[in-house]
Design a protein around this motif. Sequence first.
Motif, PDB file in Angstrom:
ATOM      1  N   ALA A  62       0.340   9.494   3.523  1.00  0.00           N
ATOM      2  CA  ALA A  62       0.027   8.325   2.710  1.00  0.00           C
ATOM      3  C   ALA A  62      -0.240   7.112   3.586  1.00  0.00           C
ATOM      4  O   ALA A  62      -1.161   6.320   3.315  1.00  0.00           O
ATOM      5  N   VAL A  63       0.545   6.939   4.657  1.00  0.00           N
ATOM      6  CA  VAL A  63       0.335   5.808   5.566  1.00  0.00           C
ATOM      7  C   VAL A  63      -1.011   5.936   6.275  1.00  0.00           C
ATOM      8  O   VAL A  63      -1.782   4.976   6.378  1.00  0.00           O
ATOM      9  N   ALA A  64      -1.321   7.131   6.763  1.00  0.00           N
ATOM     10  CA  ALA A  64      -2.592   7.337   7.458  1.00  0.00           C
ATOM     11  C   ALA A  64      -3.773   7.065   6.525  1.00  0.00           C
ATOM     12  O   ALA A  64      -4.759   6.417   6.912  1.00  0.00           O
ATOM     13  N   ALA A  65      -3.684   7.541   5.292  1.00  0.00           N
ATOM     14  CA  ALA A  65      -4.770   7.307   4.341  1.00  0.00           C
ATOM     15  C   ALA A  65      -4.906   5.832   4.008  1.00  0.00           C
ATOM     16  O   ALA A  65      -6.026   5.299   3.917  1.00  0.00           O
ATOM     17  N   ALA A  66      -3.774   5.149   3.836  1.00  0.00           N
ATOM     18  CA  ALA A  66      -3.830   3.727   3.514  1.00  0.00           C
ATOM     19  C   ALA A  66      -4.410   2.919   4.662  1.00  0.00           C
ATOM     20  O   ALA A  66      -5.177   1.968   4.446  1.00  0.00           O
ATOM     21  N   LEU A  67      -4.077   3.270   5.896  1.00  0.00           N
ATOM     22  CA  LEU A  67      -4.653   2.567   7.047  1.00  0.00           C
ATOM     23  C   LEU A  67      -6.175   2.705   7.051  1.00  0.00           C
ATOM     24  O   LEU A  67      -6.902   1.778   7.410  1.00  0.00           O
ATOM     25  N   GLY A  68      -6.653   3.873   6.653  1.00  0.00           N
ATOM     26  CA  GLY A  68      -8.099   4.084   6.626  1.00  0.00           C
ATOM     27  C   GLY A  68      -8.808   3.337   5.510  1.00  0.00           C
ATOM     28  O   GLY A  68     -10.036   3.189   5.541  1.00  0.00           O
ATOM     29  N   LEU A 119       0.820  -1.205   0.000  1.00  0.00           N
ATOM     30  CA  LEU A 119       0.000   0.000   0.000  1.00  0.00           C
ATOM     31  C   LEU A 119       0.856   1.258   0.000  1.00  0.00           C
ATOM     32  O   LEU A 119       0.518   2.238  -0.663  1.00  0.00           O
ATOM     33  N   VAL A 120       1.942   1.236   0.773  1.00  0.00           N
ATOM     34  CA  VAL A 120       2.853   2.377   0.838  1.00  0.00           C
ATOM     35  C   VAL A 120       4.270   1.816   0.941  1.00  0.00           C
ATOM     36  O   VAL A 120       4.553   0.986   1.800  1.00  0.00           O
ATOM     37  N   PRO A 121       5.191   2.250   0.080  1.00  0.00           N
ATOM     38  CA  PRO A 121       6.574   1.766   0.183  1.00  0.00           C
ATOM     39  C   PRO A 121       7.265   2.346   1.412  1.00  0.00           C
ATOM     40  O   PRO A 121       6.830   3.355   1.973  1.00  0.00           O
ATOM     41  N   VAL A 122       8.345   1.695   1.848  1.00  0.00           N
ATOM     42  CA  VAL A 122       9.109   2.168   3.003  1.00  0.00           C
ATOM     43  C   VAL A 122       9.844   3.448   2.629  1.00  0.00           C
ATOM     44  O   VAL A 122      10.718   3.440   1.766  1.00  0.00           O
ATOM     45  N   ARG A 123       9.457   4.544   3.281  1.00  0.00           N
ATOM     46  CA  ARG A 123      10.070   5.857   3.045  1.00  0.00           C
ATOM     47  C   ARG A 123      10.034   6.651   4.341  1.00  0.00           C
ATOM     48  O   ARG A 123       9.280   6.327   5.258  1.00  0.00           O
ATOM     49  N   PRO A 124      10.825   7.732   4.451  1.00  0.00           N
ATOM     50  CA  PRO A 124      10.771   8.565   5.663  1.00  0.00           C
ATOM     51  C   PRO A 124       9.366   9.120   5.888  1.00  0.00           C
ATOM     52  O   PRO A 124       8.688   9.539   4.947  1.00  0.00           O
TER      53      PRO A 124
END
Length: 579
Positions: A456-462, A444-449
């Motif tokens: 992007a992480v928050a949106a993907a979790l939702g 869903l989201v690649p490993v990045r700072p």
Amino acid sequence: MTGRHRRHLPSAARFAAIVAGALAVAGVVVGVRAGVGRVDAADCATPVRLTVAAPQEIASAVRASAAEWARTKAAGKKGCIAVDVQARSAPEVAAAVSREQRVTLAGVGTAQAAAVPDVWVADSASWLLRLRTAAPAFAFTEDGSLAQSPVVVAMPEPIAKELGWPRKQLTYADLLTAMTTDTSVRPGTVDPSRDAAALSGLLALDAAAATQPRADAAGAVLRALATDASTLREDLMAQLPQSDDPGTLAGSLGLAVMPEYDVVAYNSDQPAVPLTALYLTPSPAPLDYPFAVLPGADPAHADAAHRLYEHLTQSPAFRERLGVAGLRSADGTIPTGLQTPTGAPRATPPPADGGSAAAPKVDDAAINRTLAAWSAVVAPARALAVVDASKSMSTPVPSARNATRMQVSLAAAKGGLKLFGDDWQLGLWMSAAGLDTNGNHRELVPVRPLRDNRGAVAAALGSIRPSGGDGALYRTIVDGYRQLRDGWQPGRVNSLIVLTDGVGDEEITLPDLLRQLQGLRTQDRPVQIIIVGLGDAVDRQPLEQITDTTGGGVFVAEDPAQIEAVFLQALSLRTATPR
């Protein structure tokens, strides 16, 4: 060891003193086993041999009073008793208990050789609370407190005077300003996952920071303290200034949380720069030295332990010995012989209860949250989070108002995301059979700072929803581990974090998985696997075999509604060294 420091010496002499002290402690423990037990039970064919572990600062007082009691008729009326009092640090005993209970506690790991005593006098009830949270079956009996030592903020006297002491009663706000904006005051701490006084002080400072107008006050405090964090209290004390000239003061430790007895011991050596103890309001929770009878004690040992506790708490001689050791009585009052620092209250004020926003109640949730935040600061990560999206994650959780397992898991993950600094690197996968062309996971989201990735992480979790497929956990773990190993970065805790409700119908067998992980594992690129399980049907055994191979740990929330506390506990473990 977190006990009282010894006389401050130049580095070479100090090192020799530490070595000699360690050998002396070891000799005392062995000597007590061989001596006290035999002397006190010389006339007994089969004495009850009671082992008591206590931190160095109180062990001598307990040992002397226990030896006196063991010779009395009160101790012998139900049979002869020999008491073996061992000077052992709280992290050492906690590690031994963790090994026996098959859990992992942040900062201590598991001891391979140390035995679990019949009685544990920890320096703080927070150790018992942490263990009870990690191992709900840890059924100890806590009789009560043996002593107290207030937790204070210690400062070299010249620095305290520059801030207005003693004319002004310094507050949390004064200290927070000094810690985060005044470059002339260098704060430091002992690792709060290994030191109960540091944990108590950090809880109080964190609560005070939450009342400040600065949005990131709590994070600023953590970062300031982490800059000069020490594993042992002796190492922290060695950073105190040896002279009062401005250059030395500026380069030395200027502020640290510690127990009152450490300030008393340090000043008793008449150092060039004495310490000032600040007693803040509301006060941090004091060290309280609970007397706990551990599980496994048979009725004879348990009975002897309870009678020993009664003797200690009723003995005037024991109270006097506490004063000599620099400790207060169990009720917080000052015994004869204890010379407290200037400004010390005559009795330890009780910490504020949960009704105060400035000092919330010290409970497992507060401890887990604080240690997880500490871990996030001191051990920035390169992490890949994997969320199990198999169909079983749609199961309702009655204790969470019928929210699904997926919903409570994602809520915990979102809470954890708030703790992570922008220097974290984080990616996100979801895992279930048939999700994508590779058949087991979807990136869903690649490993990045996180400074570039947080939204992007928050949106993907939702956006994650349970799929119609079964689990595909084993294959996903292999793929995630390989990606983290291949992109491994030094100076970070490289971790695979898995949220799951258990193993399903897997494409590969557990032995195959373990062989693949063993083949991928390298000493120079360690990757931890942290598994957070949901529900009382989770089979820990295969998950623990995975983390035994790679390093890390398994944390199960049997009631999924408690997943947030378990998730925070899992995050705090990341400071452990990967095996």
